[in-house]
Design a protein around this motif. Sequence first.
Motif, PDB file in Angstrom:
ATOM      1  N   PRO A  27       0.812  -1.230   0.000  1.00  0.00           N
ATOM      2  CA  PRO A  27       0.000   0.000   0.000  1.00  0.00           C
ATOM      3  C   PRO A  27       0.844   1.278   0.000  1.00  0.00           C
ATOM      4  O   PRO A  27       0.433   2.291  -0.567  1.00  0.00           O
ATOM      5  CB  PRO A  27      -0.830  -0.108   1.281  1.00  0.00           C
ATOM      6  CG  PRO A  27      -0.901  -1.576   1.556  1.00  0.00           C
ATOM      7  CD  PRO A  27       0.430  -2.119   1.099  1.00  0.00           C
ATOM      8  N   SER A  28       2.022   1.245   0.587  1.00  0.00           N
ATOM      9  CA  SER A  28       2.857   2.456   0.633  1.00  0.00           C
ATOM     10  C   SER A  28       3.543   2.744  -0.700  1.00  0.00           C
ATOM     11  O   SER A  28       4.093   3.824  -0.895  1.00  0.00           O
ATOM     12  CB  SER A  28       3.911   2.333   1.740  1.00  0.00           C
ATOM     13  OG  SER A  28       4.837   1.313   1.424  1.00  0.00           O
ATOM     14  N   ALA A  29       3.521   1.810  -1.646  1.00  0.00           N
ATOM     15  CA  ALA A  29       4.168   2.000  -2.943  1.00  0.00           C
ATOM     16  C   ALA A  29       3.323   2.836  -3.897  1.00  0.00           C
ATOM     17  O   ALA A  29       3.848   3.501  -4.784  1.00  0.00           O
ATOM     18  CB  ALA A  29       4.472   0.646  -3.586  1.00  0.00           C
ATOM     19  N   TYR A  30       2.011   2.799  -3.725  1.00  0.00           N
ATOM     20  CA  TYR A  30       1.115   3.481  -4.655  1.00  0.00           C
ATOM     21  C   TYR A  30       1.358   4.984  -4.668  1.00  0.00           C
ATOM     22  O   TYR A  30       1.470   5.625  -3.635  1.00  0.00           O
ATOM     23  CB  TYR A  30      -0.347   3.199  -4.323  1.00  0.00           C
ATOM     24  CG  TYR A  30      -0.713   1.735  -4.423  1.00  0.00           C
ATOM     25  CD1 TYR A  30      -0.309   0.974  -5.521  1.00  0.00           C
ATOM     26  CD2 TYR A  30      -1.437   1.113  -3.427  1.00  0.00           C
ATOM     27  CE1 TYR A  30      -0.642  -0.366  -5.615  1.00  0.00           C
ATOM     28  CE2 TYR A  30      -1.775  -0.230  -3.517  1.00  0.00           C
ATOM     29  CZ  TYR A  30      -1.368  -0.957  -4.614  1.00  0.00           C
ATOM     30  OH  TYR A  30      -1.692  -2.285  -4.704  1.00  0.00           O
ATOM     31  N   GLN A  39       7.823   6.583 -13.633  1.00  0.00           N
ATOM     32  CA  GLN A  39       6.373   6.765 -13.751  1.00  0.00           C
ATOM     33  C   GLN A  39       5.720   6.319 -12.441  1.00  0.00           C
ATOM     34  O   GLN A  39       6.240   5.443 -11.750  1.00  0.00           O
ATOM     35  CB  GLN A  39       5.822   5.939 -14.918  1.00  0.00           C
ATOM     36  CG  GLN A  39       6.341   6.376 -16.268  1.00  0.00           C
ATOM     37  CD  GLN A  39       5.937   7.809 -16.588  1.00  0.00           C
ATOM     38  OE1 GLN A  39       4.778   8.190 -16.455  1.00  0.00           O
ATOM     39  NE2 GLN A  39       6.920   8.605 -16.986  1.00  0.00           N
ATOM     40  N   PRO A  40       4.572   6.913 -12.074  1.00  0.00           N
ATOM     41  CA  PRO A  40       3.941   6.538 -10.803  1.00  0.00           C
ATOM     42  C   PRO A  40       3.454   5.085 -10.813  1.00  0.00           C
ATOM     43  O   PRO A  40       3.029   4.570 -11.834  1.00  0.00           O
ATOM     44  CB  PRO A  40       2.773   7.515 -10.667  1.00  0.00           C
ATOM     45  CG  PRO A  40       2.526   8.023 -12.037  1.00  0.00           C
ATOM     46  CD  PRO A  40       3.824   7.941 -12.792  1.00  0.00           C
ATOM     47  N   MET A  41       3.554   4.458  -9.661  1.00  0.00           N
ATOM     48  CA  MET A  41       3.023   3.103  -9.473  1.00  0.00           C
ATOM     49  C   MET A  41       1.611   3.247  -8.930  1.00  0.00           C
ATOM     50  O   MET A  41       1.392   3.907  -7.917  1.00  0.00           O
ATOM     51  CB  MET A  41       3.925   2.318  -8.513  1.00  0.00           C
ATOM     52  CG  MET A  41       5.322   2.111  -9.067  1.00  0.00           C
ATOM     53  SD  MET A  41       6.399   1.161  -7.989  1.00  0.00           S
ATOM     54  CE  MET A  41       6.772   2.393  -6.729  1.00  0.00           C
ATOM     55  N   LEU A  42       0.653   2.653  -9.638  1.00  0.00           N
ATOM     56  CA  LEU A  42      -0.755   2.849  -9.331  1.00  0.00           C
ATOM     57  C   LEU A  42      -1.424   1.543  -8.931  1.00  0.00           C
ATOM     58  O   LEU A  42      -0.997   0.466  -9.363  1.00  0.00           O
ATOM     59  CB  LEU A  42      -1.460   3.442 -10.550  1.00  0.00           C
ATOM     60  CG  LEU A  42      -0.881   4.761 -11.072  1.00  0.00           C
ATOM     61  CD1 LEU A  42      -1.539   5.143 -12.381  1.00  0.00           C
ATOM     62  CD2 LEU A  42      -1.026   5.853 -10.034  1.00  0.00           C
ATOM     63  N   PRO A  43      -2.509   1.632  -8.112  1.00  0.00           N
ATOM     64  CA  PRO A  43      -3.259   0.419  -7.761  1.00  0.00           C
ATOM     65  C   PRO A  43      -3.719  -0.286  -9.034  1.00  0.00           C
ATOM     66  O   PRO A  43      -4.117   0.346 -10.008  1.00  0.00           O
ATOM     67  CB  PRO A  43      -4.444   0.951  -6.957  1.00  0.00           C
ATOM     68  CG  PRO A  43      -3.982   2.262  -6.413  1.00  0.00           C
ATOM     69  CD  PRO A  43      -3.070   2.833  -7.478  1.00  0.00           C
ATOM     70  N   GLY A  44      -3.641  -1.586  -9.033  1.00  0.00           N
ATOM     71  CA  GLY A  44      -4.047  -2.381 -10.177  1.00  0.00           C
ATOM     72  C   GLY A  44      -2.903  -2.727 -11.112  1.00  0.00           C
ATOM     73  O   GLY A  44      -3.023  -3.637 -11.922  1.00  0.00           O
TER      74      GLY A  44
END
Length: 91
Positions: A27-30, A39-44
């Motif tokens: 959860p802290s990576a999102y 690039q941003p790491m997003l849920p999914g």
Amino acid sequence: MASSNSKNTTQAGYGYTHQSLRRALLPSAYGKPCPHCQQPMLPGQPLDLDHTADRTSYRGFAHASCNRSEGARRGNAQRSARRTWRTSRQW
């Protein structure tokens, strides 16, 4: 059909400790940038818990494709460095 050399996560060295750490930290990576592509790491999105080249510690999360591409690049470079060239002629 899976290849004969396919391994499950535990056999590949990603056992209980790795999987527990991954679940706790995911959860802290999102929203954070991937260390490889920025690039941003997003849920999914598929994310991997990235480790150092010698596999002694973890560096955090990265996009799965970025992490695996980097691992393949390092592995290919190591194999190329070990390769001995053979010629058809004895010198």
